[in-house]
Scaffold this active site. Structure first.
Site, PDB file in Angstrom:
ATOM      1  N   TYR A 138       0.889  19.832  32.470  1.00  0.00           N
ATOM      2  CA  TYR A 138       1.321  18.832  33.439  1.00  0.00           C
ATOM      3  C   TYR A 138       1.088  17.414  32.920  1.00  0.00           C
ATOM      4  O   TYR A 138       0.226  17.169  32.075  1.00  0.00           O
ATOM      5  CB  TYR A 138       0.599  19.047  34.768  1.00  0.00           C
ATOM      6  CG  TYR A 138       0.838  20.427  35.326  1.00  0.00           C
ATOM      7  CD1 TYR A 138       2.134  20.886  35.542  1.00  0.00           C
ATOM      8  CD2 TYR A 138      -0.218  21.290  35.590  1.00  0.00           C
ATOM      9  CE1 TYR A 138       2.368  22.164  36.020  1.00  0.00           C
ATOM     10  CE2 TYR A 138       0.010  22.571  36.075  1.00  0.00           C
ATOM     11  CZ  TYR A 138       1.307  23.002  36.283  1.00  0.00           C
ATOM     12  OH  TYR A 138       1.534  24.269  36.746  1.00  0.00           O
TER      13      TYR A 138
ATOM     14  N   SER B 192      -4.553  27.306  38.410  1.00  0.00           N
ATOM     15  CA  SER B 192      -3.178  27.749  38.250  1.00  0.00           C
ATOM     16  C   SER B 192      -2.857  27.941  36.769  1.00  0.00           C
ATOM     17  O   SER B 192      -3.515  28.735  36.093  1.00  0.00           O
ATOM     18  CB  SER B 192      -2.232  26.758  38.931  1.00  0.00           C
ATOM     19  OG  SER B 192      -0.947  27.313  39.090  1.00  0.00           O
ATOM     20  N   TYR B 193      -1.870  27.219  36.231  1.00  0.00           N
ATOM     21  CA  TYR B 193      -1.536  27.365  34.815  1.00  0.00           C
ATOM     22  C   TYR B 193      -2.763  27.080  33.946  1.00  0.00           C
ATOM     23  O   TYR B 193      -2.988  27.729  32.918  1.00  0.00           O
ATOM     24  CB  TYR B 193      -0.397  26.403  34.457  1.00  0.00           C
ATOM     25  CG  TYR B 193       0.372  26.759  33.204  1.00  0.00           C
ATOM     26  CD1 TYR B 193      -0.200  26.661  31.941  1.00  0.00           C
ATOM     27  CD2 TYR B 193       1.692  27.192  33.290  1.00  0.00           C
ATOM     28  CE1 TYR B 193       0.511  26.975  30.792  1.00  0.00           C
ATOM     29  CE2 TYR B 193       2.421  27.519  32.148  1.00  0.00           C
ATOM     30  CZ  TYR B 193       1.828  27.406  30.909  1.00  0.00           C
ATOM     31  OH  TYR B 193       2.538  27.729  29.778  1.00  0.00           O
TER      32      TYR B 193
ATOM     33  N   TRP C 190       8.074  25.306  41.079  1.00  0.00           N
ATOM     34  CA  TRP C 190       7.367  25.020  39.824  1.00  0.00           C
ATOM     35  C   TRP C 190       8.330  24.493  38.762  1.00  0.00           C
ATOM     36  O   TRP C 190       8.011  23.546  38.038  1.00  0.00           O
ATOM     37  CB  TRP C 190       6.662  26.271  39.309  1.00  0.00           C
ATOM     38  CG  TRP C 190       5.821  25.984  38.098  1.00  0.00           C
ATOM     39  CD1 TRP C 190       4.543  25.505  38.085  1.00  0.00           C
ATOM     40  CD2 TRP C 190       6.220  26.114  36.724  1.00  0.00           C
ATOM     41  NE1 TRP C 190       4.114  25.339  36.784  1.00  0.00           N
ATOM     42  CE2 TRP C 190       5.116  25.701  35.932  1.00  0.00           C
ATOM     43  CE3 TRP C 190       7.386  26.537  36.093  1.00  0.00           C
ATOM     44  CZ2 TRP C 190       5.154  25.709  34.539  1.00  0.00           C
ATOM     45  CZ3 TRP C 190       7.431  26.540  34.700  1.00  0.00           C
ATOM     46  CH2 TRP C 190       6.325  26.132  33.938  1.00  0.00           C
TER      47      TRP C 190
ATOM     48  N   ASP D  70      -3.344  31.503  49.180  1.00  0.00           N
ATOM     49  CA  ASP D  70      -2.796  31.215  47.855  1.00  0.00           C
ATOM     50  C   ASP D  70      -1.887  32.359  47.437  1.00  0.00           C
ATOM     51  O   ASP D  70      -2.233  33.531  47.609  1.00  0.00           O
ATOM     52  CB  ASP D  70      -3.928  31.050  46.837  1.00  0.00           C
ATOM     53  CG  ASP D  70      -3.393  30.936  45.421  1.00  0.00           C
ATOM     54  OD1 ASP D  70      -2.397  30.211  45.227  1.00  0.00           O
ATOM     55  OD2 ASP D  70      -3.953  31.586  44.519  1.00  0.00           O
TER      56      ASP D  70
ATOM     57  N   HIS E 180      -2.540  27.270  47.679  1.00  0.00           N
ATOM     58  CA  HIS E 180      -2.575  27.097  46.229  1.00  0.00           C
ATOM     59  C   HIS E 180      -3.019  25.695  45.829  1.00  0.00           C
ATOM     60  O   HIS E 180      -3.771  25.534  44.867  1.00  0.00           O
ATOM     61  CB  HIS E 180      -1.194  27.385  45.637  1.00  0.00           C
ATOM     62  CG  HIS E 180      -1.174  27.437  44.146  1.00  0.00           C
ATOM     63  ND1 HIS E 180      -1.722  28.478  43.430  1.00  0.00           N
ATOM     64  CD2 HIS E 180      -0.681  26.568  43.220  1.00  0.00           C
ATOM     65  CE1 HIS E 180      -1.572  28.259  42.139  1.00  0.00           C
ATOM     66  NE2 HIS E 180      -0.942  27.110  41.982  1.00  0.00           N
TER      67      HIS E 180
END
Length: 566
Positions: free
Chosen positions: A47, A115-116, A163, A251, A279
């Site tokens: 990101y 997350s990622y 996303w 989530d 999330h």
């Protein structure tokens, strides 16, 4: 580049480039103490810089870490192209090896992120790389295919589009010279409702120009070799370092967080925290419900994470309890020694043809409804992460939302239990066993657990979906014979919910949840190839009774056992 952090004259900021095995270099920003080598907290992210500003860099420095925030391949200032997940194992291992050779690293490395940023931790931990001493993944799936991209065979359209829109927008400057890309992407972002409905799903100009993963995810639905090649699912059990897993009851990757914890728990050193969170929101407000004391700040989550990582780096015993969960409806946190709680009373509640839900096995019977993919049941709350809605986004808020919005629909079967004469706490995994037949060549079945209040509010608690042809898993698609009764096991996720006396427990059965999930046309066509002209209405027949005991398995916590409150 080397500089000094404002107000911290003993700390340095440097731009660094880390060489990968194929000659590419990944860019990062290193924050470190000028005094000497330290353990390093590694954060790998796809990101843009603004989304990295919330990382706890200064608290980590105060805890005695150096911090490297690295741009994943194809993002930020790093070389290459972002091919979602495909390079994260090799790039992560190369980065860890490089770190151990740096004079400012004392050989101990921890990883952190959500997350990622959590997935890249699990992508390397099972390889047992030298130097890695602890990880702290938050809201992280257990598998890329059946967990992130699909859920029991249904394409997770809402989160996939959200996303890809976010990430493509961040990568747009790298694609500035490509004709029409910006305009196409802007069109999708301006009208996500139309983007959800447009078919075929594989045709998304703008997204596919910047992120080839969109077509890859859809085109390789049945490519077992591809998914196994990039997945960390089979390697998680090899993780030999302590981990702090953090998840949220709303989530979309909750199943993964819990699965990661239970899979890695035998190795020891595993800890779990699950709050009333979605999330991307840990405020303690999910959907239409405020959970007192449920915020991340209330339990000092960031402090717990950094303390855990520091203790692990030092080889000290962890001071955290094994499991911390927030009990919704009760408004409090509780510690457990394991997950699921060992004292659970796993009860079977049966669905009846008359719309009943109870402990007694009902007589034989059936109930029917018609599912039309042209008019799908709309998404109302739940464990979702979606972009846009006609009301400006409020309609796609994750969390517990009032299901009375759907009362006028005739394509939902509702099974309601008696008024509770005492509180019932449901904490643990939830599963619906549905015996059903369809008139179509393929279909979906959804299940939703609902808390019905005395005044009529019907608050969604957890939900799940299964695609009929994937009832035995995505690696073994099986044809559906129209009219034949099959047993479908629907994973409804997990929860910790206190159903108060005077409330009623309800289970809703339907065949769509759109646009959280894609629409099943009823033909068996792969998700990316579906066109609207093949949509087939399906008559669904749910069976009940001794030969077809449709039911939900509820993990009930006995009321006479003492709680260990946080």
């Amino acid at each position: 580049m080397t500089g000094t952090l404002p107000g911290l004259d003993t700390h340095l900021l440097e731009r660094v480039r880390t060489p990968m095995r194929d000659g590419a270099h990944l860019a990062g920003i290193l924050y470190r103490d000028a005094a000497g080598p330290r353990p390093v907290m590694l954060v790998r992210t796809p990101y843009a810089e603004p989304l990295s500003r919330s990382l706890p860099v200064l608290p980590a420095l105060d805890a005695g870490f150096a911090v490297l925030v690295q741009d994943c391949r194809g993002t930020g200032r790093s070389d290459g192209e972002l091919r979602t997940f495909e390079n994260e194992t090799a790039d992560g291992l190369d980065t860890l090896g490089w770190l151990t050779r740096q004079p400012w690293c004392d050989g101990r490395i921890v990883m952190y992120g959500m997350s990622y940023l959590g997935m890249v931790q699990l992508a390397v931990s099972g390889h047992r790389p030298g130097g890695l001493v602890a990880i702290a993944p938050t809201v992280t799936p257990d598998d890329y295919r059946d967990g992130l991209v699909y859920r029991q065979g249904a394409f997770q359209l809402g989160q996939a589009l959200a996303w890809h829109l976010l990430t493509a927008a961040q990568l747009l400057p790298r694609n500035a010279g490509r004709d029409g890309v910006a305009a196409a992407l802007a069109g999708l972002a301006a009208d996500p409702e139309s983007a959800y409905r447009a078919l075929p799903l594989s045709d998304r100009p703008g997204l596919t120009d910047i992120l080839p993963g969109w077509r890859t995810w859809l085109g390789r639905e049945n490519d077992r070799k591809y998914w196994q090649g990039i997945s960390y699912a089979s390697r998680r059990a090899g993780t030999a370092v302590p981990a702090l897993h953090v998840g949220g009851w709303f989530d979309l990757f909750l199943r993964g967080t819990l699965g990661n914890y239970t899979t890695m728990a035998p190795a020891g050193g595993q800890h779990l925290i699950v709050g009333p969170w979605s999330h991307a929101d840990q405020s303690g407000i999910t959907g239409e419900v405020y959970h007192p004391g449920g915020s991340a700040q209330a339990i000092r989550l960031e402090h717990q994470q950094l303390r855990f990582l520091r203790e692990s780096a030092d080889g000290a015993p962890a001071s955290l309890p094994p499991v911390q969960v927030y009990v919704m409806g009760a408004g409090r946190w509780r510690t457990e020694n394991e997950w699921p709680p060992a004292r659970t009373d796993r009860q079977t509640w049966y669905l009846g043809a008359d719309g009943s839900l109870g402990r007694d096995l009902p007589g034989a019977g059936t109930a029917e409804y018609v599912h039309d993919p042209r008019d799908p049941v709309p998404t109302v709350g739940g464990a979702i992460l979606m972009a846009g809605s006609r009301d400006g986004g409020l309609g796609y808020q994750p969390g517990s939302r009032d299901q009375r919005l759907l009362d006028a629909r005739t394509d939902i079967l509702r099974f309601t239990g008696p008024v509770l004469d005492h509180d019932v706490e449901v904490t643990g995994p939830l599963t619906v066993h549905l015996h059903a037949a369809t008139s179509a060549a393929d279909t979906d079945f959804t299940a939703k657990l609902v808390d019905v209040h005395p005044g009529g509010r019907a608050m969604g608690i957890a939900d799940g979906i299964v695609r009929a042809r994937y009832r035995s898993g995505m690696d073994t698609p099986l044809p559906v014979v129209p009219g034949k009764v099959y047993e479908y096991r629907i994973d409804v996720g997990a929860t910790s919910q206190l159903f108060r006396a005077g409330h009623r427990i309800r289970v809703d059965i339907a065949s769509s949840n759109f646009p959280c999930f894609d629409r099943n046309p009823g033909t068996g066509t792969p998700a990316g190839q579906v066109t609207e002209d093949e949509f087939v209405p399906a008559t669904q027949c749910v069976h009940f009774g001794p030969e077809h005991p449709s039911s939900i398995r509820l993990p009930v916590i006995p009321a006479d056992k003492g709680d260990q409150q946080c």
